[in-house]
Design a protein around this motif. Structure first.
Motif, mmCIF file in Angstrom:
data_model
loop_
_atom_site.group_PDB
_atom_site.id
_atom_site.type_symbol
_atom_site.label_atom_id
_atom_site.label_comp_id
_atom_site.label_asym_id
_atom_site.label_seq_id
_atom_site.Cartn_x
_atom_site.Cartn_y
_atom_site.Cartn_z
ATOM 1 N N ALA A 79 0.861 -1.185 0.000
ATOM 2 C CA ALA A 79 0.000 0.000 0.000
ATOM 3 C C ALA A 79 0.894 1.230 0.000
ATOM 4 C CB ALA A 79 -0.927 0.007 1.211
ATOM 5 N N GLY A 80 0.614 2.172 -0.894
ATOM 6 C CA GLY A 80 1.470 3.348 -0.982
ATOM 7 C C GLY A 80 0.684 4.614 -1.242
ATOM 8 N N THR A 81 1.259 5.727 -0.812
ATOM 9 C CA THR A 81 0.675 7.050 -1.033
ATOM 10 C C THR A 81 1.688 7.921 -1.751
ATOM 11 O OG1 THR A 81 -0.714 6.918 0.939
ATOM 12 C CG2 THR A 81 -0.246 9.109 0.085
ATOM 13 N N SER A 82 1.219 8.683 -2.745
ATOM 14 C CA SER A 82 2.045 9.650 -3.464
ATOM 15 C C SER A 82 3.289 8.970 -4.043
ATOM 16 C CB SER A 82 2.403 10.813 -2.535
ATOM 17 O OG SER A 82 2.891 11.911 -3.269
ATOM 18 N N MET A 83 4.500 9.439 -3.704
ATOM 19 C CA MET A 83 5.703 8.809 -4.235
ATOM 20 C C MET A 83 5.786 7.352 -3.788
ATOM 21 S SD MET A 83 8.213 9.523 -6.243
ATOM 22 C CE MET A 83 9.839 8.920 -6.718
ATOM 23 N N GLY A 84 5.216 7.062 -2.616
ATOM 24 C CA GLY A 84 5.165 5.676 -2.162
ATOM 25 C C GLY A 84 4.306 4.817 -3.069
ATOM 26 N N SER A 85 3.297 5.435 -3.707
ATOM 27 C CA SER A 85 2.453 4.668 -4.625
ATOM 28 C C SER A 85 3.204 4.346 -5.911
ATOM 29 C CB SER A 85 1.170 5.451 -4.939
ATOM 30 O OG SER A 85 1.424 6.527 -5.815
ATOM 31 N N ILE A 86 4.126 5.213 -6.316
ATOM 32 C CA ILE A 86 4.919 4.937 -7.512
ATOM 33 C C ILE A 86 5.860 3.769 -7.265
ATOM 34 C CG2 ILE A 86 6.616 5.848 -9.125
ATOM 35 C CD1 ILE A 86 5.531 8.609 -8.653
ATOM 36 N N VAL A 87 6.680 3.890 -6.223
ATOM 37 C CA VAL A 87 7.636 2.828 -5.910
ATOM 38 C C VAL A 87 6.895 1.528 -5.599
ATOM 39 C CG1 VAL A 87 9.471 2.099 -4.339
ATOM 40 C CG2 VAL A 87 9.337 4.490 -5.079
ATOM 41 N N GLY A 88 5.837 1.623 -4.800
ATOM 42 C CA GLY A 88 5.063 0.445 -4.447
ATOM 43 C C GLY A 88 4.381 -0.181 -5.642
ATOM 44 N N GLY A 89 3.833 0.655 -6.542
ATOM 45 C CA GLY A 89 3.149 0.143 -7.723
ATOM 46 C C GLY A 89 4.096 -0.591 -8.654
ATOM 47 N N ARG A 207 -0.939 8.077 -10.677
ATOM 48 C CA ARG A 207 -0.936 9.518 -10.975
ATOM 49 C C ARG A 207 -1.877 10.279 -10.048
ATOM 50 N NH1 ARG A 207 -1.714 14.032 -11.608
ATOM 51 N NH2 ARG A 207 -1.776 15.321 -13.490
ATOM 52 N N ALA A 208 -3.048 9.696 -9.746
ATOM 53 C CA ALA A 208 -3.998 10.346 -8.840
ATOM 54 C C ALA A 208 -3.425 10.424 -7.436
ATOM 55 C CB ALA A 208 -5.320 9.583 -8.834
#
Length: 751
Positions: A79-89, A207-208
């Motif tokens: 689970a990631g938020t913002s830049m964490g969502s990029i690396v996590g994704g 991106r969102a």
């Protein structure tokens, strides 16, 4: 016979033994192994990886991932938020930590957040706008209201980058079916509530999740307008637990709160308020950590969320932070064999398949008033062709270069076993009409000054072929008013017609042979300019034009002369080739033009004459250095061009040292070489130090042309590419011992 019977009895006995003794033993053994393995599975808790938001600081997550894999820590959920969502994704979609690190190091972080298309991608029509002096900003003006974008960055280039990175899993719409189940966390801009994205388009969800309010455009997914999830849940521990995680490993990025000394403007105050939102919900999330959870705290020091120029420095910081948590992490480490089985169970891993899909269909999702055929006309990809991502991205940037869309992106889809591409073209919400203001001022500190203030209203998308209306007005030393209609004639915009009419004025100085100013003339009148032509991609055009102008010339300053009328009636054909990356501070490319003008009384002119004009400039750069070389040649075939059509030289970079337009003649030649050194590369204010060498002159008769008469001149200058246009301060001198100091804001010349 007896022997045969005994043999059969022995065989039967062996089978009975196998069935009654060995098979049960095998079953018991398998049952014990399965029970033991099941017990081991129950002993290993499901682990969720939580990656916090934090902009550029999020590069530290990559360092954390490298240590987790080196320690063979299994990850069951991300689970990631913002830049964490990029690396996590990326990690959840099958990227190894080394692959993610490579991508982060290779991304042009300075350029990826710059929305303006490269000049080479802009339509030729938009390139021609550079010759105007209007400010770069183009707010919308619709229904009598001034409208501005929702954010500074629209994310055009970033969208393309995310599409490329997530291409390997583009056919997966349920994020639970990714190699690692994954969630991106965004926030609903309408309610402020957390929005957990678990399905749909992966790149769009990422991106969102990182659409920082005011910096990035919000993203519409379904009926929700989404922004950066850090507002609602910057460290999404609760999301990982809801996915099934029994233990969470959290990679946090600290706080971005500014000190009192760092808060110096209203923007700083607004930024600090956003930091409060991120910080408060982060603290609340961390309070939910349990004894078995692991917190990895990345201490980034002076690296802030916007320090993308230092993102490479964050990766070793992440490694160090994870190493400090090694003792806590070690309890979840698997053996080499068990970890390899865990990785194998994830499925897709490492580099994607090299198979290039054949595209069976192309769909257009067009939200503008222009026809789908306009968009299709710029696409190279056709049904039945293989996917070429690089060419597709180039085509998309060309469509974006029309400057009528907020974003243009593509989506790879699979329907009924067939691969296809959807092009999403999102119209600018503040369009289709825009207003620009502008100013140009110049002086040579010897009494010659110019000041013009203007505004232009541009209405695009007049019809499905993207017709355009522009109305402009100017006040100052050369007032004017015009209206122009520009109409493409085919969906690809290859053929066009234009009509421009208005009131025009021009000031011209005349000099005697000794260089003394005789008078200042002022001409005003009405003009009609018609054009028809063919454009070649984004780099050039050939145009056939007709100019009809009538007016009066009067003496403003100097020896009085009787007012006189003038008439212009001429046809022209012009060929343009423009591949410069910047018109006023070029670093690469070239620009060239070749034109022929024929004036006849039958066309409405007061004089018959013919002229030929040719020009070429080329720019070459290395590091911060640029060399520009060019030549400009003009000739009047029968030496009989009227006063208002004479060739002129003089002024900055046009035989520096002279006053502007000091030299006039039937024929002219100018050679110049310019050197520029880039002092700073700030995104909105590049500055340069430069020098020029110029050689040229004018002649009244072709028999007088003698290159021994060429005047040598040169200049030194400082220049800046500012948001309001090019700015120059220059000192020029020539071998006639004339010198001038020039100050320009606006477009003083054209390369």
């Amino acid at each position: 016979m007896a022997t045969h019977n005994r043999t059969l009895l022995v065989r039967q006995a062996k089978k009975t033994f196998l069935v009654l003794v060995l098979l049960p033993a095998l079953l018991v053994g398998f049952s014990l192994w399965a029970s033991d393995n099941q017990s081991l599975q129950k002993q290993r808790p499901k682990i969720g990886l939580v990656l916090a938001g934090g902009g550029a600081k999020g590069g530290a997550h990559v360092g954390v991932l490298k240590v987790l894999e080196e320690m063979r820590i299994p990850i069951d959920y991300v689970a990631g938020t913002s830049m964490g969502s990029i690396v996590g994704g990326l990690y959840a979609s099958g990227f190894t930590p080394s692959e993610i690190e490579k991508e982060i190091r290779n991304i042009d972080w300075e350029g990826i957040f710059e929305d303006s298309p490269k000049r080479e991608d802009r339509s030729f029509r938009r390139k021609q706008d550079d010759t105007l002096y209007l400010f770069k900003a183009r707010p919308g003006f619709n229904n009598g209201e001034l409208q501005i974008p929702l954010a500074y960055i629209h994310g055009q280039k970033f969208d393309l980058q995310l599409n490329r990175l997530t291409q390997r899993v583009s056919n997966i719409k349920n994020f639970d079916q990714l190699p690692i189940p994954y969630r991106a966390v965004a926030a609903d801009l309408e309610t402020g509530q957390e929005a957990v994205l678990k399905s749909g388009n992966l790149s769009r969800s990422i991106r969102a999740s990182m659409a920082v309010p005011g910096a990035f455009d919000p993203v519409l997914i379904g009926d929700r307008l989404l922004v950066d999830g850090g507002i609602a849940n910057n460290i999404p521990i609760s999301v990982a637990r809801s996915m099934g995680a029994e233990v969470v490993i959290v990679s946090s990025l600290g706080s971005d709160l500014m000190t009192r000394e760092e808060i110096n403007s209203g923007l700083d105050v607004a930024g600090q308020m956003v930091n409060f939102l991120f910080g408060l919900n982060s603290q609340a999330s961390l309070k939910t950590l349990k004894t078995d959870d692991v917190l990895i705290s990345n201490e980034l020091g002076d690296i802030g969320s916007g320090s993308f120029d230092r993102i490479k420095e964050t990766i070793p910081i992440g490694v160090k932070a994870a190493e400090q948590a090694r003792q806590q992490l070690k309890r979840y480490s698997l053996s080499k064999n068990d970890f390899e089985r865990h990785l194998a169970a994830r499925g897709q891993r490492g580099q994607p398949k090299t198979d290039v899909p054949v595209i069976a269909f192309v769909k257009i999702d067009n939200e503008s008033d222009v026809s789908d055929e306009v968009i299709e006309g710029y696409l190279s990809i056709k049904p039945g062709s293989k996917l070429n991502v690089s060419q597709l991205e180039k085509d998309i940037q060309t469509i974006y270069g029309l400057e009528i869309f907020q974003s243009v992106r593509y989506e790879l889809v699979e329907e009924d076993g067939k691969h296809g591409v959807i092009i999403h073209a999102e119209e600018k919400p503040w369009g289709p009409a825009y207003i620009q203001t502008g100013m140009i001022t110049s002086m040579n500190f010897e009494g010659e000054t110019a000041f013009r203030l203007g505004a232009a209203y541009t209405r695009t998308q007049l019809n499905p072929l993207n017709g355009e209306l522009r109305i402009g007005a100017q006040i100052g030393d050369e007032p004017g008013l015009f209206a122009e209609l520009y109409q493409p004639l085919d969906p690809q915009g290859r053929y066009f017609a234009s009509a421009k009419a208005g009131y025009v004025t021009q000031n011209t100085n005349t000099f005697d042979a000794a260089g003394h100013k005789l008078n200042e003339l002022h001409a005003d009148g009405f003009a009609l300019n018609l054009g028809f032509g063919r454009q070649f991609g984004t780099w050039g055009e050939i145009r056939l034009g007709y100019l009809r102008q009538t007016g009066e010339v009067e003496t403003r300053i100097g020896a009085p002369q009787p007012d006189r009328d003038y008439d212009i009636g001429q046809f022209s054909v012009q060929l343009y080739d423009d591949k410069l990356d910047s018109l006023f501070f070029p670093r690469t490319g070239h620009v060239g033009s070749l034109g022929y003008v024929v004036s006849r009384e039958d066309f409405g002119a007061d004089t018959d004459f013919e002229q030929i004009h040719a020009a070429y400039q080329h720019a070459l750069s290395w590091e911060d250095n640029t060399l520009i070389a060019g030549v400009n040649l003009s000739t009047s075939i029968d030496n009989n061009a009227p006063f208002h059509s004479l060739n002129r030289l003089g002024g900055f970079l046009r035989l520096s040292g002279y006053e502007p337009d000091r030299l006039t003649g039937q024929h002219s030649a100018l050679l110049r070489g310019i050197y520029m050194y880039r002092l700073s590369n700030a995104q909105f204010f590049e500055t340069y130090l430069g020098a020029s060498m110029e050689l040229g002159n004018v002649w009244q008769d072709e028999d007088d042309i003698d290159f021994d008469d060429m005047v040598a001149a040169g200049s030194v200058f400082v220049g800046a590419d500012t948001p309001v246009g090019p700015l120059y301060l220059s000192y020029g001198r020539n071998d006639d011992s004339e010198q001038s100091v020039y100050l320009f804001l606006g477009a003083p010349f054209s390369f």
